[in-house]
Design a protein around this motif. Structure first.
Motif, PDB file in Angstrom:
ATOM      1  N   GLY A  67      -6.702 -48.157  -4.678  1.00  0.00           N
ATOM      2  CA  GLY A  67      -6.991 -49.501  -5.183  1.00  0.00           C
ATOM      3  C   GLY A  67      -8.244 -50.082  -4.547  1.00  0.00           C
ATOM      4  O   GLY A  67      -9.077 -50.684  -5.218  1.00  0.00           O
ATOM      5  N   LYS A  68      -8.370 -49.870  -3.256  1.00  0.00           N
ATOM      6  CA  LYS A  68      -9.543 -50.418  -2.556  1.00  0.00           C
ATOM      7  C   LYS A  68     -10.818 -49.751  -3.064  1.00  0.00           C
ATOM      8  O   LYS A  68     -11.844 -50.416  -3.239  1.00  0.00           O
ATOM      9  N   LEU A  86     -11.238 -47.982  -6.047  1.00  0.00           N
ATOM     10  CA  LEU A  86     -11.454 -48.233  -7.476  1.00  0.00           C
ATOM     11  C   LEU A  86     -12.002 -49.628  -7.673  1.00  0.00           C
ATOM     12  O   LEU A  86     -12.759 -49.899  -8.600  1.00  0.00           O
ATOM     13  N   SER A  87     -11.603 -50.509  -6.808  1.00  0.00           N
ATOM     14  CA  SER A  87     -12.070 -51.894  -6.850  1.00  0.00           C
ATOM     15  C   SER A  87     -13.598 -51.948  -6.926  1.00  0.00           C
ATOM     16  O   SER A  87     -14.162 -52.769  -7.637  1.00  0.00           O
ATOM     17  N   GLY A  88     -14.236 -51.037  -6.243  1.00  0.00           N
ATOM     18  CA  GLY A  88     -15.692 -51.017  -6.246  1.00  0.00           C
ATOM     19  C   GLY A  88     -16.297 -50.460  -7.529  1.00  0.00           C
ATOM     20  O   GLY A  88     -17.474 -50.630  -7.791  1.00  0.00           O
ATOM     21  N   ARG A  89     -15.451 -49.783  -8.314  1.00  0.00           N
ATOM     22  CA  ARG A  89     -15.946 -49.168  -9.556  1.00  0.00           C
ATOM     23  C   ARG A  89     -15.875 -50.119 -10.730  1.00  0.00           C
ATOM     24  O   ARG A  89     -16.427 -49.835 -11.778  1.00  0.00           O
ATOM     25  N   ALA A  90     -15.117 -51.167 -10.564  1.00  0.00           N
ATOM     26  CA  ALA A  90     -14.853 -52.056 -11.701  1.00  0.00           C
ATOM     27  C   ALA A  90     -16.149 -52.545 -12.347  1.00  0.00           C
ATOM     28  O   ALA A  90     -17.112 -52.812 -11.664  1.00  0.00           O
TER      29      ALA A  90
END
Lengths: 224, 224, 224, 224, 224, 224
Positions: E217-218, E220-224
Motif C-alpha cells: 500500500g505504501k 503503490l501509493s506513489g504510483r497513483a
C-alpha cells in the motif's frame, strides 16, 4: 427507607473561615428541596483559615473524620475542600456516601466535555491535585491546571473584582489549552461561577455544587 | 438567568416503550422540586421497543436529535439509554447541557468507589459500552461488565422476580470481580435499584437518576 | 558537602511495635557502612501496634512528620510502613530525601522484572495500596496483590513457620498470576525475604531494604 | 548465602572510553563497603567510543552479554549505558540481577518526585529512550527529555565548563517543563551531578549510581 | 517516482529454515502484481533454525541489518519474525519503509476488531512480545497471548494436523478471553491461517501478509 | 474460497461529491490487480457535499449501512471518510471486513513511526477525531492534530496550490511537534500525498490507500 425522613447532607468546610462557609450556603441555597434532605454547611472552627499546605490537609483529615463521626444523623457527607482531606478516612468509618469535591467536580466536568481545566488558588496545591487525579484515573483528560495570580486567599477567591479578574484570566488560558469545561479548584470560588460561565461560553463547574448534586441524586434515588 | 423560570429537564427515552418511560417517571418522581425545573420524560413513539442493535442505536441518534431540536424550551437534556444515541449530535445542536446516562452513571460511580461494575441487558451491547468507556477515558476503572441471562427485555429488566434474580446474580459476580459500586447498564432497570443496593451492601447507581442529578445540579447552580 | 559527615538515614516505624523495629534493624544490619551514614531505626511509641486501618494511617502521618521535624540532623528519611503515612507531609517540611517503602519497593521490583506482585498483611489494605500505585502511575505493571490468610499481625508477619507458610502461598499465587518479582507489602515481613526468594526462584523485594538502598545511593552520590 | 563472600557488582561500560570508565569509578568510589561486594568497572575495549547510533547499541548488546557470560563470579551486573544494550539478553543468560541504568535512574527519580526530566547527550537518542520508557510503562511520568547542545561527546559530557553549562541549560528547561527530578541520560555525566543538584535545587539522579545502589541493596539484603 | 520501476519488497526470514521461507513464499504468492513490486523472500543461511531465545533475537538484529544494507535495490523491507530483530537498526540505516511483523500484525488486527489475541510458538517468547506491545502503546488492547503446547518448532508450526490442533486450541482459548481477532505470533504459522479463520469465525491475521500488504500500500501509493 | 472470484473492495464515499470519488479512484488506480479483487469507488448521491458536522456524520452512518446492505457481492468495505460513519453499524450487518479510514490510517502510521500527526480539514472535526482515537486506544501516540487554515472544502483539499500550501504548513507544524509520520485526515487530500511526503521527508499516509491496502491484504491472504 421510604418512611423515615432523610437526615441532612452535611457539607463540611474544613477551614475556620465562616465567610467561606457562608459562601457555600449561598451557593447551595437553590438546592434545598421542600421534601428533600436539608443541606447543612458546617465550619471547623479549630481548622486553619484555608487548607493550603500539606500539614493543613493532613490535620484536616482527622478534623473532618471527627465531624463525620459526630454526625451519624446525616445521610451523606460532602468534604468541601478541593484537597479532599479525610475522604478515605471518612469512607472507612461510615457506610454512607462521602463525596470529595475534587473528584465530584472533575467527574461532573467529564459528563459534559471531553477535557477539563482546573483553576487552583495557589501554585503549591497543583502537584497535590494532580496526584489525586492520577489516583482517580482521569489525569489524561486534564487539559491543564492554572493557579490564580496575586496571592488571593481562599476566602477572597469568590468575591470582588480582583479575584474575578484573576479567575477569568486563568480560565481563558485553560480554554486556549483545550479545556472543554472548567472546574473551580477551591470551595471558596463559588461566587464567581455563573459570571465566569457566561463570559467564557463553556461550562464552569463549582465542585461543591457538583458534589451536593451527586449526593442529592443518590439520596433521592431511594425515595423514588 | 435568575428571573426567568427554568425550562424542564427533558429525559428522552429513545425507545417506544411507554412502560420504560413510566419506569423513568417513577424513578425520577423524587427529583421534582417545588421551585426547581420540571422533569419531563418523553417516549419516542416511532423508536424501536428497545435500543439493542447497532442499527437501533444509529437510528435513535437522529430521533433523539429531532426531539432536542423540537424542544428549545428545555433547559437540559438527558438521553435515557445506556448506548447514548445522539449524544455528540445533541451537543452539536444546542449549547445547553446534554447528558448521556452511561457517562453520567459511570462517572457518578467513580465519585463513590475506586472501581465499578456494569450490568448489561444483553451480551451484544457490551463491546459497544466498552468502546464508550474507552473514549471517555475511564475503562481502566471498570471491574467488569456482565449481561443478564435469560433473554430479559429492556422493558422487563426493572420489574418482577425473574429479572431481579438475574440482576442480583450479575451484581454478585461483579462484586466478586472487585467492583466497588454497580452501575445499572440500562435505563429500564431503575425499579430494582434500591433492593439491589440493600442486598449487595455496595452502592448501586441508576444511571438516569445520576444524569438527572447532574443536570439538576448544573441548573440549580445558576439559581444560587 | 564532602567535608561534613552525613547524618543518619532515619528509618521511621510508625507503629509502636519494638519487635517490628527490631526486625528492621536486623534487616538493615548489612547496610551499615564504615564511612557511610548510620542507619537508625526508630519506633513511634504512641503509634498503634500496627498501621492497618485508615485512621491509623492518617494519625501516623502527623506522627511521622513530627519525627522528621524533630530530627533535622538526619540526612534522609525512610517511612517504614507500606501505607507510607506522612510521605507528602514529610516532603513538604524538609528538602532532604523522604522515601516511602511502597513506592521504593515497587519501583525497585520494576528495575528487575516486567511485572510485580504484592503480598499484603490484610485484605483491607489492598484498595489503599492500589490507590497509591495509581497515583505513582505504575498500576498497569502490577500482576496482582494478595493478602495473607489467617489474621497474621504486622509484628508476626516476618517470623515463624505459620506466617512463612502463608507468605509462600501468597507468593506462589502471585507468580502464577504472572508476577516477575514479589514485593513484601509490609515492613514487618523482612525476616522471611531470603527464604522466600530462594524457594520461589524469582526476586523478592523487602521494601524497607529497597528504600534504604535508594537513600544510601542518593547520599553516597554526594561523596563521590 | 551468608557464609560465601559476595562476588563483585560488575559495572559494564560498553564503550571503549577508559575516560568514561574512570568517571564511573570516581562516581562509585563512595559505594565501596568494607564488608560489602566490590564494585568493579570494566571497559569493553572493542566497543565504540560512545554508544550513540542504533548499530552501536545492537552490537553492544552482544558485547555486554559476552562480558556477563565471562564473569560468572560477579553477583550482579549493571549495564552502564543509558541505552541499556544487552539488558534482555543478559537476563536471559544469568539468574543474577542485571540492571539497566535508564530503568534504574528513572525509577529512582520516581521514588523522590512525581515527574522527572532526562538530559540526553544527543537528540538522536531521544526516540530510543522514549521507546524504553514506554516498554517500562512510566512514559506518562516524563516531564520531558532535552538534548545537550553543541555536539558534546559521551566522554566529555561529565567534565569541563562547556558541558556543565549545557547540562545546566537543559536541566533548567526541564524544571520549567515541570520535572520534579532530573535524570542524567548518559553514564558519562556523573562528574557534574552534585554541582547541578546544588544549583537547580531539585534532585539530580546519576543513573549508574542509582543502579549500583539498587544492586547493593539487593545483595546486602541477603546478608541481613 | 512514477517512471522508475519499484524495487522488490524484501521479506527477510532471519532464521535459516528454507522451509519457513518457502512457507512465506506460499503465503505471499497471491500478493504478486503484474505491474507492482516483486515480493522476494530471503533466508539468512547463517541464522539459527528458529529465532526463539533472546540471543537469537539479538544476533538476528545484526544479520537482518546486513541484509538490508546489502539490498539497496529493494523499495521496502519486512522483517518476517515476530520478535522483529533489527527493526530499529534497519530504520536507522535506510529511509525506506521497514516493517516488523508483530507491529504490522497487531495494528492490522485493531483495524478490524476492538481487541486481539496472539498465539505464540513458545511460552518463553511471550514476555518479549509483551514488551514490544507496550513500547508500541497498544498493550491495553491485548485480550491475551497463549503459547502452543507440545514443543512445536517454528518450521512445523504451519504444517500438519498436530500443529493445527494446537493452534485451534490456543485460538479458541483466546476467543473465550475476549479476543475479537487473532494474530499468528510467528512467521511460520501462515499455512494454517485460512482454516483457522474459517473454523473460529473471527478474523485471523497472518502477520507477514499484514506487513506485506502495508508495504504494498505504501509503495503503490506513489504510483497513483 | 480459492475457486470463486473475489467480489470487489467497495470504497464508499459518504458525501455526494463525485470530484472526491474521482480523487479516490485516482488514488487507488495503482491498487488494481489483474487477478485480484476489483476496487470500486462509489458516491452516495443523496449525501452532503462533505461530511463535516456531526449531523452529517450521523446521517451518513445510515447511508453507508444501506450501501453495505445493498452490495452483498462485495468482499470488503472501506468507509472513505475520516469520521468513519457507519463503522459499527456496518460491522453489525456483515461478517466481511469493514474498514474505517481513520483507524486504518493511524494504525498504518504506527507501523512506520513511534508517533503520528493528523491534518484535519476543519477545526471542528478535531474533537471528534480525538474521541475516535481514544476509543481505538492509541491517542497517547498522537503528536498532534492541526486543521487547514482558510476554509478549504473537502473537495478542494486534494487539488491546487492553495490547499497544498496549507497542507504543507500544517504538516510542518506537526513534524515540529514530534510527529514521526503524517496521516491525511480526510479522504479528499490524496492528490497531495506524494508531493507532501517528498517535501517533508517523513512518511505521509493517505488513509484510504492504507485501508484499501489492509483490505487487499486480508482478501489476498485467502488466495495464498
Amino acid at each position: 427507607m421510604t418512611a423515615t425522613p432523610l437526615g441532612p447532607i452535611l457539607v463540611i468546610n474544613p477551614n475556620s473561615s465562616e465567610m467561606v462557609t457562608e459562601g457555600l450556603r449561598a451557593a447551595l441555597a437553590g438546592f434545598a428541596l421542600d421534601r428533600g434532605p436539608a443541606i447543612e454547611c458546617v465550619t471547623i472552627p479549630h481548622g486553619p483559615p484555608g487548607v493550603v499546605t500539606q500539614r493543613e490537609v493532613d490535620e484536616a483529615s482527622l478534623n473532618v473524620a471527627d465531624v463525620i463521626a459526630a454526625r451519624p444523623d446525616a445521610s451523606a457527607y460532602v468534604i468541601a475542600c478541593y484537597s479532599q482531606p479525610g475522604l478515605d478516612l471518612g469512607r472507612s468509618i461510615t457506610p454512607k456516601p462521602v463525596y470529595g469535591i475534587q473528584d465530584a467536580g472533575a467527574l461532573s466536568a467529564l459528563a459534559l466535555a471531553d477535557t477539563f481545566g482546573v483553576i487552583a488558588v495557589a501554585e503549591t496545591s497543583i502537584p497535590r491535585h494532580l496526584r489525586t487525579l492520577r489516583r482517580l484515573g482521569i489525569d489524561n483528560r486534564l487539559a491543564g491546571e492554572v493557579a490564580l495570580e496575586g496571592n488571593i486567599s481562599v476566602a477572597d477567591s469568590g468575591h470582588g473584582e480582583e479575584s474575578y479578574a484573576q479567575l477569568l484570566k486563568a480560565a481563558t488560558r485553560l480554554k486556549a489549552m483545550g479545556a472543554g469545561a472548567i472546574v473551580l479548584g477551591c470551595a471558596g470560588m463559588s461566587g464567581h461561577c455563573q459570571s465566569l460561565q457566561r463570559e467564557l461560553g463553556i461550562a464552569v463547574i463549582d465542585p461543591t455544587q457538583a458534589a451536593v448534586a451527586m449526593a442529592l441524586g443518590k439520596l433521592l434515588s431511594g425515595r423514588a
